[in-house]
Design a protein around this motif. Structure first.
Motif, PDB file in Angstrom:
ATOM      1  N   TYR A 196     -16.648  10.918  -6.027  1.00  0.00           N
ATOM      2  CA  TYR A 196     -16.783  11.698  -8.065  1.00  0.00           C
ATOM      3  C   TYR A 196     -17.515  11.035  -9.117  1.00  0.00           C
ATOM      4  O   TYR A 196     -18.258  12.232  -9.831  1.00  0.00           O
ATOM      5  N   PHE A 197     -16.628  10.284  -9.440  1.00  0.00           N
ATOM      6  CA  PHE A 197     -16.797  10.023 -10.368  1.00  0.00           C
ATOM      7  C   PHE A 197     -18.224   8.355  -9.879  1.00  0.00           C
ATOM      8  O   PHE A 197     -18.370   8.086 -11.119  1.00  0.00           O
ATOM      9  N   GLY A 198     -17.852   8.304  -9.318  1.00  0.00           N
ATOM     10  CA  GLY A 198     -18.777   6.626  -8.855  1.00  0.00           C
ATOM     11  C   GLY A 198     -18.525   5.933  -9.250  1.00  0.00           C
ATOM     12  O   GLY A 198     -19.361   4.544  -9.491  1.00  0.00           O
ATOM     13  N   MET A 199     -17.041   5.667  -9.197  1.00  0.00           N
ATOM     14  CA  MET A 199     -16.122   4.283  -9.721  1.00  0.00           C
ATOM     15  C   MET A 199     -17.015   3.241  -8.414  1.00  0.00           C
ATOM     16  O   MET A 199     -16.000   4.316  -6.826  1.00  0.00           O
ATOM     17  N   PRO A 200     -16.454   1.802  -8.426  1.00  0.00           N
ATOM     18  CA  PRO A 200     -15.801   0.945  -7.639  1.00  0.00           C
ATOM     19  C   PRO A 200     -15.099   1.241  -6.555  1.00  0.00           C
ATOM     20  O   PRO A 200     -14.533   0.248  -7.412  1.00  0.00           O
ATOM     21  N   THR A 201     -15.165   1.816  -5.859  1.00  0.00           N
ATOM     22  CA  THR A 201     -13.340   1.843  -5.652  1.00  0.00           C
ATOM     23  C   THR A 201     -13.219   1.041  -3.946  1.00  0.00           C
ATOM     24  O   THR A 201     -14.373   2.050  -3.414  1.00  0.00           O
ATOM     25  N   CYS A 202     -12.117   0.963  -3.090  1.00  0.00           N
ATOM     26  CA  CYS A 202     -12.556   0.790  -1.647  1.00  0.00           C
ATOM     27  C   CYS A 202     -10.573   1.622  -1.817  1.00  0.00           C
ATOM     28  O   CYS A 202      -9.518   0.856  -1.960  1.00  0.00           O
ATOM     29  N   CYS A 203     -10.532   1.065  -0.355  1.00  0.00           N
ATOM     30  CA  CYS A 203      -9.034   1.458   0.153  1.00  0.00           C
ATOM     31  C   CYS A 203      -9.012   0.526   1.243  1.00  0.00           C
ATOM     32  O   CYS A 203      -9.890   1.167   2.474  1.00  0.00           O
ATOM     33  N   LEU A 204      -8.377  -0.373   1.407  1.00  0.00           N
ATOM     34  CA  LEU A 204      -7.868  -1.353   2.418  1.00  0.00           C
ATOM     35  C   LEU A 204      -7.194  -0.604   3.589  1.00  0.00           C
ATOM     36  O   LEU A 204      -5.803  -0.580   2.751  1.00  0.00           O
ATOM     37  N   ARG A 205      -7.043  -0.014   4.646  1.00  0.00           N
ATOM     38  CA  ARG A 205      -6.414   0.635   5.580  1.00  0.00           C
ATOM     39  C   ARG A 205      -5.369  -0.502   6.458  1.00  0.00           C
ATOM     40  O   ARG A 205      -5.737  -1.047   7.069  1.00  0.00           O
ATOM     41  N   GLY A 206      -4.048  -1.480   6.141  1.00  0.00           N
ATOM     42  CA  GLY A 206      -3.715  -2.575   5.899  1.00  0.00           C
ATOM     43  C   GLY A 206      -2.602  -2.361   7.212  1.00  0.00           C
ATOM     44  O   GLY A 206      -2.301  -1.370   7.398  1.00  0.00           O
ATOM     45  N   GLY A 207      -3.161  -2.801   8.671  1.00  0.00           N
ATOM     46  CA  GLY A 207      -2.360  -2.827   9.690  1.00  0.00           C
ATOM     47  C   GLY A 207      -0.730  -4.267   9.026  1.00  0.00           C
ATOM     48  O   GLY A 207      -0.039  -3.564   8.099  1.00  0.00           O
ATOM     49  N   CYS A 208      -0.214  -5.023   9.698  1.00  0.00           N
ATOM     50  CA  CYS A 208       1.082  -5.748   9.170  1.00  0.00           C
ATOM     51  C   CYS A 208       0.165  -6.669   8.598  1.00  0.00           C
ATOM     52  O   CYS A 208      -0.499  -8.157   8.738  1.00  0.00           O
ATOM     53  N   LEU A 209       0.440  -6.435   7.026  1.00  0.00           N
ATOM     54  CA  LEU A 209       0.336  -7.984   6.432  1.00  0.00           C
ATOM     55  C   LEU A 209       1.240  -8.820   6.093  1.00  0.00           C
ATOM     56  O   LEU A 209       2.342  -8.448   5.974  1.00  0.00           O
ATOM     57  N   THR A 210       1.044  -9.391   6.811  1.00  0.00           N
ATOM     58  CA  THR A 210       1.898 -10.772   6.769  1.00  0.00           C
ATOM     59  C   THR A 210       1.868 -12.018   5.880  1.00  0.00           C
ATOM     60  O   THR A 210       1.221 -12.730   5.302  1.00  0.00           O
ATOM     61  N   GLY A 211       2.994 -13.218   6.112  1.00  0.00           N
ATOM     62  CA  GLY A 211       2.543 -14.211   5.055  1.00  0.00           C
ATOM     63  C   GLY A 211       3.765 -14.504   5.112  1.00  0.00           C
ATOM     64  O   GLY A 211       5.152 -14.330   5.484  1.00  0.00           O
ATOM     65  N   PRO A 212       3.974 -15.936   4.127  1.00  0.00           N
ATOM     66  CA  PRO A 212       5.018 -17.197   4.266  1.00  0.00           C
ATOM     67  C   PRO A 212       5.676 -16.520   2.397  1.00  0.00           C
ATOM     68  O   PRO A 212       7.118 -17.097   2.772  1.00  0.00           O
ATOM     69  N   ASN A 213       5.113 -15.954   1.934  1.00  0.00           N
ATOM     70  CA  ASN A 213       6.028 -14.557   0.972  1.00  0.00           C
ATOM     71  C   ASN A 213       6.546 -13.785   0.724  1.00  0.00           C
ATOM     72  O   ASN A 213       7.033 -12.592  -0.278  1.00  0.00           O
ATOM     73  N   HIS A 214       6.573 -13.302   2.269  1.00  0.00           N
ATOM     74  CA  HIS A 214       7.381 -11.874   1.792  1.00  0.00           C
ATOM     75  C   HIS A 214       8.922 -11.268   2.552  1.00  0.00           C
ATOM     76  O   HIS A 214       9.112 -12.571   3.116  1.00  0.00           O
TER      77      HIS A 214
END
Ligand SMILES: NC(=O)c1ccc[n+]([C@@H]2O[C@H](COP(=O)([O-])OP(=O)(O)OC[C@H]3O[C@@H](n4cnc5c(N)ncnc54)[C@H](O)[C@@H]3O)[C@@H](O)[C@H]2O)c1
Length: 352
Positions: A196-214
């Motif tokens: 609608y506003f032409g802004m540079p947006t995105c949605c990242l539909r994550g699965g299981c995001l993980t890593g050592p700092n969780h």
């Protein structure tokens, strides 16, 4: 002067990884977090350690102790910083927790996102706005795909799903949980500010995001919590589907790398399914085997026949759209390496 980036949820798994990643690229990093995770999940969800890690590791790091539900505060902060990039990861992130705290869940996930979007529209409309969404926006619709049962996992019995779930999959008319609903509301808002506003947006539909700092807890942070249980000799509860439900795992640094690529050449109102894809997927019982191989400890677990409401039987992301739009990006961390990093991290954090 260094470009500035505003990262909400900076004390969390993804937020902290993104702070470190963009600081290495020379950005002036502004983190926003009020340790709400400790309110949502109790002391086990406390994120202050991560916050201190950022203060120690990032020169000139600026922490903003702010609640994204504070509209006036959010508008003022974005005006003051005028960030060149915004990464929004602050959220009530648990599927199961949301039912007990519906107002906090919706106010944080949906209204908090609106506060940020509107602040950006008013004060930095040209800056890429990257939103962490979730695969729970698809509700339980992926469970309608025909499945076949293999020895250790469920798998799609539909050749059209050979590469996993694409972004064109319907988010409508399925059971989402209140969390999935509040995240779907924010996902639509982020798309709308793009279209609608032409802004540079995105949605990242994550699965299981993980890593050592969780700071993995039972209600959120699948692999992190599973490894913690293994090392502490604690029961892990498996809910239904014979423990063969398949999850799509991606290392938080691969998430940050994609965000960077998007920020370099943003598009308006885009949606991507961000996961590890089929190669980085595993079922719960496959995850037990992988952690046992690394720690030498047998995983103790309790099986509860009833599945979690809306839990996916098998979900992995179709990564082809991401790779087509951003050909430089790919998964760099195979699942085994991610497991090994999580095990090492818990070894350091848990009392011996
Ligand atoms: N981790 C996953 O497996 C996963 C999967 C799919 C999507 N996501 C999404 O990615 C994002 C980040 O997830 P994560 O795993 O890093 O979660 P996390 O809980 O580790 O981090 C979220 C951070 O946001 C902060 N926060 C929460 N409410 C806030 C508020 N009202 N104001 C300010 N700060 C607040 C918390 O204190 C926490 O530090 C979330 O939007 C989540 O829905 C995560």
């Amino acid at each position: 002067m260094a470009k500035s980036i505003l990262i909400t949820g900076s004390n969390g798994l993804i937020g902290s990884e993104v702070c470190l990643y963009f600081s290495r690229l020379g950005f002036q990093v502004h983190g926003l977090d009020n340790n709400q995770r400790a309110v949502f999940f109790g002391p086990a969800g406390d994120t202050r350690l991560n916050q201190q890690r950022l203060v120690d590791a990032i020169p000139g790091y600026q922490h903003h102790e702010l609640d994204i539900r504070n509209r006036v505060g959010v508008l003022a902060l974005v005006k003051e910083i005028s960030p060149a990039v915004i990464v929004h990861t602050a959220a009530q992130p648990s599927h199961d927790r949301a039912a007990a705290i519906p107002f906090d869940d919706f106010d944080t996930n949906a209204v908090g996102t609106l506060n940020l979007l509107e602040a950006c529209r008013q004060h930095s409309p040209e800056s890429p706005f990257i939103h962490m969404s979730t695969n729970k926006v698809y509700g339980d619709a992926p469970n309608r795909i025909p499945m076949m049962e293999l020895d250790t996992r469920w798998e799609y019995a539909d050749e059209h799903r050979e590469h996993g779930i694409p972004e064109s999959f319907s988010i409508d008319q399925s059971l989402h949980s209140l969390f999935g609903a509040s995240k779907a509301a924010s996902d639509i808002l982020v798309q709308e500010y793009g279209r609608y506003f032409g802004m540079p947006t995105c949605c990242l539909r994550g699965g299981c995001l993980t890593g050592p700092n969780h700071s993995g807890v039972e209600l959120h942070g699948f692999l992190s919590y599973l490894v913690k249980c293994n090392l502490e000799g604690r029961h892990y509860s498996v809910y239904g589907y014979k423990g063969k439900q398949v999850r799509d795992n991606i290392h938080s640094e691969d998430v940050a790398r994609f965000m960077h690529d998007f920020s370099l050449s943003p598009r308006c109102g885009e949606v991507y399914n961000l996961g590890g894809g089929k190669d980085n997927s595993c079922s719960i019982i496959e995850a037990f085997e992988m952690v046992e191989a690394l720690t030498g400890r047998k995983q103790v677990y309790a099986y509860i026949a009833k599945n979690r409401i809306g839990d996916h039987i098998c979900y992995y992301s179709d990564l082809r759209k991401m790779k087509a739009h951003y050909p430089r990006w790919d998964i760099t961390r195979p699942l085994k390496q991610t497991f090994s990093e999580i095990v090492q991290a818990w070894h350091k954090r848990l009392p011996s």
